[in-house]
Design an enzyme around this catalytic site. Structure first.
Site, PDB file in Angstrom:
ATOM      1  N   ASP A 176      -6.802   4.246  -4.490  1.00 43.91           N
ATOM      2  CA  ASP A 176      -7.462   4.229  -3.238  1.00 43.91           C
ATOM      3  C   ASP A 176      -8.286   5.364  -2.999  1.00 43.91           C
ATOM      4  O   ASP A 176      -8.525   6.410  -4.076  1.00 43.91           O
ATOM      5  CB  ASP A 176      -6.622   3.618  -2.162  1.00 43.91           C
ATOM      6  CG  ASP A 176      -7.195   3.391  -0.957  1.00 43.91           C
ATOM      7  OD1 ASP A 176      -7.636   2.114  -0.859  1.00 43.91           O
ATOM      8  OD2 ASP A 176      -7.409   3.999   0.096  1.00 43.91           O
ATOM      9  N   LYS A 180       0.730  -1.282  -0.169  1.00 43.41           N
ATOM     10  CA  LYS A 180      -0.026  -0.155   0.119  1.00 43.41           C
ATOM     11  C   LYS A 180       0.967   1.194   0.037  1.00 43.41           C
ATOM     12  O   LYS A 180       2.074   1.120   0.626  1.00 43.41           O
ATOM     13  CB  LYS A 180      -0.806   0.260   1.369  1.00 43.41           C
ATOM     14  CG  LYS A 180      -2.149   0.807   1.114  1.00 43.41           C
ATOM     15  CD  LYS A 180      -3.221   0.113   0.698  1.00 43.41           C
ATOM     16  CE  LYS A 180      -4.406   0.835   0.149  1.00 43.41           C
ATOM     17  NZ  LYS A 180      -5.665   0.265  -0.330  1.00 43.41           N
TER      18      LYS A 180
HETATM   19  P1  NDP Z   1     -12.790   7.682  -2.981  1.00 45.83           P
HETATM   20  O1  NDP Z   1     -11.984   8.799  -2.534  1.00 45.83           O
HETATM   21  O2  NDP Z   1     -13.365   7.411  -4.179  1.00 45.83           O
HETATM   22  O3  NDP Z   1     -14.139   8.055  -2.127  1.00 45.83           O
HETATM   23  C1  NDP Z   1     -13.848   8.064  -0.734  1.00 45.83           C
HETATM   24  C2  NDP Z   1     -15.369   8.653  -0.109  1.00 45.83           C
HETATM   25  O4  NDP Z   1     -15.574   8.542   1.297  1.00 45.83           O
HETATM   26  C3  NDP Z   1     -15.616   9.913  -0.455  1.00 45.83           C
HETATM   27  O5  NDP Z   1     -16.872  10.246  -0.710  1.00 45.83           O
HETATM   28  C4  NDP Z   1     -15.153  10.839   0.844  1.00 45.83           C
HETATM   29  O6  NDP Z   1     -15.980  12.138   1.062  1.00 45.83           O
HETATM   30  C5  NDP Z   1     -15.799   9.835   1.807  1.00 45.83           C
HETATM   31  N1  NDP Z   1     -15.190  10.019   3.025  1.00 45.83           N
HETATM   32  C6  NDP Z   1     -13.987  10.057   3.575  1.00 45.83           C
HETATM   33  N2  NDP Z   1     -13.744  10.323   4.680  1.00 45.83           N
HETATM   34  C7  NDP Z   1     -15.094  10.432   5.194  1.00 45.83           C
HETATM   35  C8  NDP Z   1     -15.591  10.520   6.580  1.00 45.83           C
HETATM   36  N3  NDP Z   1     -14.526  10.647   7.713  1.00 45.83           N
HETATM   37  N4  NDP Z   1     -16.765  10.409   6.725  1.00 45.83           N
HETATM   38  C9  NDP Z   1     -17.713  10.173   5.887  1.00 45.83           C
HETATM   39  N5  NDP Z   1     -17.121   9.887   4.448  1.00 45.83           N
HETATM   40  C10 NDP Z   1     -15.988  10.089   4.284  1.00 45.83           C
HETATM   41  O7  NDP Z   1     -12.199   6.242  -2.296  1.00 45.83           O
HETATM   42  P2  NDP Z   1     -12.706   4.946  -2.587  1.00 45.83           P
HETATM   43  O8  NDP Z   1     -14.350   4.803  -2.601  1.00 45.83           O
HETATM   44  O9  NDP Z   1     -11.927   4.185  -3.803  1.00 45.83           O
HETATM   45  O10 NDP Z   1     -12.293   4.133  -1.307  1.00 45.83           O
HETATM   46  C11 NDP Z   1     -13.320   3.976  -0.172  1.00 45.83           C
HETATM   47  C12 NDP Z   1     -12.925   2.963   0.773  1.00 45.83           C
HETATM   48  O11 NDP Z   1     -12.779   1.880   0.029  1.00 45.83           O
HETATM   49  C13 NDP Z   1     -11.573   3.283   1.275  1.00 45.83           C
HETATM   50  O12 NDP Z   1     -11.581   2.748   2.648  1.00 45.83           O
HETATM   51  C14 NDP Z   1     -10.827   2.251   0.512  1.00 45.83           C
HETATM   52  O13 NDP Z   1      -9.601   2.015   1.278  1.00 45.83           O
HETATM   53  C15 NDP Z   1     -11.818   1.151   0.201  1.00 45.83           C
HETATM   54  N6  NDP Z   1     -11.270   0.270  -0.754  1.00 45.83           N
HETATM   55  C16 NDP Z   1     -11.215   1.087  -2.174  1.00 45.83           C
HETATM   56  C17 NDP Z   1     -10.961   0.164  -3.329  1.00 45.83           C
HETATM   57  C18 NDP Z   1     -10.835   0.579  -4.747  1.00 45.83           C
HETATM   58  O14 NDP Z   1     -10.677  -0.110  -5.566  1.00 45.83           O
HETATM   59  N7  NDP Z   1     -10.967   1.946  -4.837  1.00 45.83           N
HETATM   60  C19 NDP Z   1     -10.723  -1.328  -3.021  1.00 45.83           C
HETATM   61  C20 NDP Z   1     -11.037  -2.000  -1.637  1.00 45.83           C
HETATM   62  C21 NDP Z   1     -11.187  -0.822  -0.759  1.00 45.83           C
HETATM   63  P3  NDP Z   1     -14.952  13.515   0.889  1.00 45.83           P
HETATM   64  O15 NDP Z   1     -14.902  13.684  -0.725  1.00 45.83           O
HETATM   65  O16 NDP Z   1     -15.649  14.339   1.704  1.00 45.83           O
HETATM   66  O17 NDP Z   1     -13.587  12.986   1.497  1.00 45.83           O
HETATM   67  O1  2IT Z   2      -7.901  -1.673  -0.368  1.00 49.10           O
HETATM   68  C1  2IT Z   2      -7.768  -2.040  -1.984  1.00 49.10           C
HETATM   69  O2  2IT Z   2      -7.811  -3.245  -1.975  1.00 49.10           O
HETATM   70  C2  2IT Z   2      -7.667  -1.282  -2.990  1.00 49.10           C
HETATM   71  N1  2IT Z   2      -7.585   0.024  -2.900  1.00 49.10           N
HETATM   72  C3  2IT Z   2      -7.327  -1.558  -4.471  1.00 49.10           C
HETATM   73  C4  2IT Z   2      -6.070  -2.238  -4.435  1.00 49.10           C
HETATM   74  C5  2IT Z   2      -5.572  -2.604  -6.026  1.00 49.10           C
HETATM   75  O3  2IT Z   2      -4.658  -2.884  -6.148  1.00 49.10           O
HETATM   76  O4  2IT Z   2      -6.361  -2.515  -7.117  1.00 49.10           O
END
Ligand code: NDP
Ligand code: 2IT
Length: 444
Positions: A166, A126
């Site tokens: 992420d 990461k």
């Molecule tokens: P994004 O940046 O696309 O979206 C994050 C979202 O979470 C935004 O809407 C953001 O709002 C909101 N957010 C952040 N902090 C807070 C808070 N304190 N309270 C409420 N909402 C909040 O990220 P992702 O969707 O990619 O990731 C979301 C989660 O999923 C993370 O934990 C990430 O590690 C996990 N994840 C992501 C993967 C991926 O493929 N993208 C894979 C597996 C897990 P704001 O704009 O206000 O910050």
């Molecule tokens: O938390 C996660 O699994 C991710 N942000 C996706 C990682 C990836 O390599 O696709």
């Protein structure tokens, strides 16, 4: 002192001031306790836990960049290469002001076991930076990404370490990072996943984490005689994971009634209009409060969390520790029957216990959000073969992978007489695969 207590002490001593990492290690080691009981002497002898909690390599670096006014800023970038037993290090990059070594150690550690569950050949890593892309111009984001990659490129490669997105790193950032990597190495290759379809991306990668989350949730519900069809679902976040989790939940016949960002949440009892959310977040990069301008019948609750809304299924898809004990109590009181994590560790330890004690089906993120990294691995294999698979083909494989993860998690819990404890099941199943492979590769 038990072996687990000894190792936890060691992790605290060697990584002072890293509460998120300490907690992640504690949760994993506690969850695999039944395995450790059966193998304690053997594992102690080969210092297995001591090895598994120590990142193989950890890099931090200076990231200087110039804003639109000409002012210079310095951020800190990181890449944690935690475990390469199963394949090249694989995991996302997070750009968020909260990023520090503790958060990335926790995420990289978790990623190792998550990646193991996918059945693909990917190790755990990461990275990221304490950079906040919010409110920055495209040029500023590009300048940051180019500077970040100017250091990171030395440590990554298609058979070495393959970053992805992420929080705060989506298609735009991946494009800038890829462009700079190519410029520095003169190599057009699959060193980053989540790329655009115009330069080596895979169909379904954008949707994969959210879709995978819903596929696995449906498997879990079906096994308990329930289904998403007709269910009311609350989602937190409005980023990549949240949007595509909501999209798939709708396709499966559920009604998603909330989305949120760090300022507040939207409650739309008629069902969230995803085209409005996509326009706000993917196109205009604005705040979720804008939703009520397009849909005046919806409500915006500033500074609140969506867990106060009654639902059958809750999908936390924002950030770590966003669902605490008081939120869990509200969900249970409202009749929630299942919680599956889209984010990484969004549910606090006491909230998980509360769900489990109250008969709520609970699926931890390392199983339920593994669809994103699984399709990243499919993107890597398409890049190696220089082929493009169809949307339907990749989506069908994603669904198979999520079903397989569900079966592994369920079976691992049952193997150790913890039927229904999917925290235990997910950790044991991931841990077993990593450990077997590490042992075969010797004391490295
Ligand atoms: P994004 O940046 O696309 O979206 C994050 C979202 O979470 C935004 O809407 C953001 O709002 C909101 N957010 C952040 N902090 C807070 C808070 N304190 N309270 C409420 N909402 C909040 O990220 P992702 O969707 O990619 O990731 C979301 C989660 O999923 C993370 O934990 C990430 O590690 C996990 N994840 C992501 C993967 C991926 O493929 N993208 C894979 C597996 C897990 P704001 O704009 O206000 O910050
Ligand atoms: O938390 C996660 O699994 C991710 N942000 C996706 C990682 C990836 O390599 O696709």
């Amino acid at each position: 002192m038990t072996y687990v207590e000894e190792v936890l002490e060691r992790v605290k001593r060697n990584n002072p001031g890293e509460p998120e990492f300490h907690l992640a290690v504690k949760e994993v080691l506690q969850a695999i306790e039944p395995v450790l009981k059966a193998h304690e002497a053997e594992y102690r002898k080969i210092r297995l836990l001591e090895r598994i909690v120590e990142p193989e390599r950890s890099i931090s670096f200076r990231v200087p960049w110039v804003d639109d006014k000409g002012d210079l800023h310095i951020n800190r970038g990181y890449r944690i290469q935690f475990n390469s037993a199963l394949g090249p290090y694989k995991g996302g990059l997070r750009f968020h002001p909260s990023v520090n070594r503790s958060i990335l150690n926790f995420l990289a550690f978790e990623q190792t076991f998550k990646n193991a569950l996918t059945g693909q050949s990917i190790g755990g890593g990461k990275g990221g930076a304490n950079f906040d892309p919010k409110g920055k111009s495209d040029r500023e984001v590009m300048a940051f990404c180019q500077s970040f990659m100017s250091e990171l490129f030395k440590y990554i490669g298609p058979n070495e370490d393959v970053p992805a997105g992420d929080i705060g790193v989506g298609g735009r950032e991946i494009g800038y990072l890829f462009g700079q990597y190519k410029r520095l190495t003169n190599q057009y290759e699959g060193t980053i996943t989540g790329k655009s379809m115009r330069f080596g991306g895979s169909f379904v990668r954008t949707e994969a984490t959210g879709y995978g989350l819903v596929y696995l949730t449906e498997e879990m519900l079906n096994a308990h005689g329930r289904s998403l069809a007709g269910a009311t679902v609350t989602v937190s976040g409005s980023g990549n994971v949240a949007i595509y989790a909501a999209e798939k939940a709708f396709q499966m016949g559920a009604r998603v009634v909330t989305v949120s960002d760090s300022d507040g949440f939207i409650y739309d009892p008629d069902g969230i209009k995803l085209e409005v959310v996509k326009d706000i977040k993917e196109v205009r990069r604005a705040r979720i409060s804008e939703y009520v301008k397009a849909v005046p019948t919806a409500q915006y609750h500033e500074g609140k969390k969506s867990w106060e809304i009654k639902c059958d299924v809750a999908l936390p898809c924002a950030i770590q520790n966003e669902l605490a004990l008081e939120d869990a109590k509200k969900l249970v009181a409202g009749g929630c029957i299942a919680v599956a994590e889209g984010a990484n560790m969004p549910t606090t330890e006491d909230a998980i216990k509360y769900f489990q004690q109250n008969g709520v089906l609970f699926m931890p993120g390392k199983a339920s959000n593994a669809g994103g990294v699984a399709v990243s691995a499919l993107e890597m294999s398409q890049n190696s073969m220089r082929i493009v698979r169809t949307f339907e083909d990749v989506d069908a494989q994603l669904r198979e992978i999520m079903k397989d993860i569900w079966l592994q998690v369920k079976a691992a819990a049952e193997d150790y007489e913890r039927a229904g404890d999917y925290v235990c099941g997910a950790n044991i199943a991931g841990f077993r695969r990593v450990v077997k492979t590490m042992r075969e590769q010797g004391y490295v």
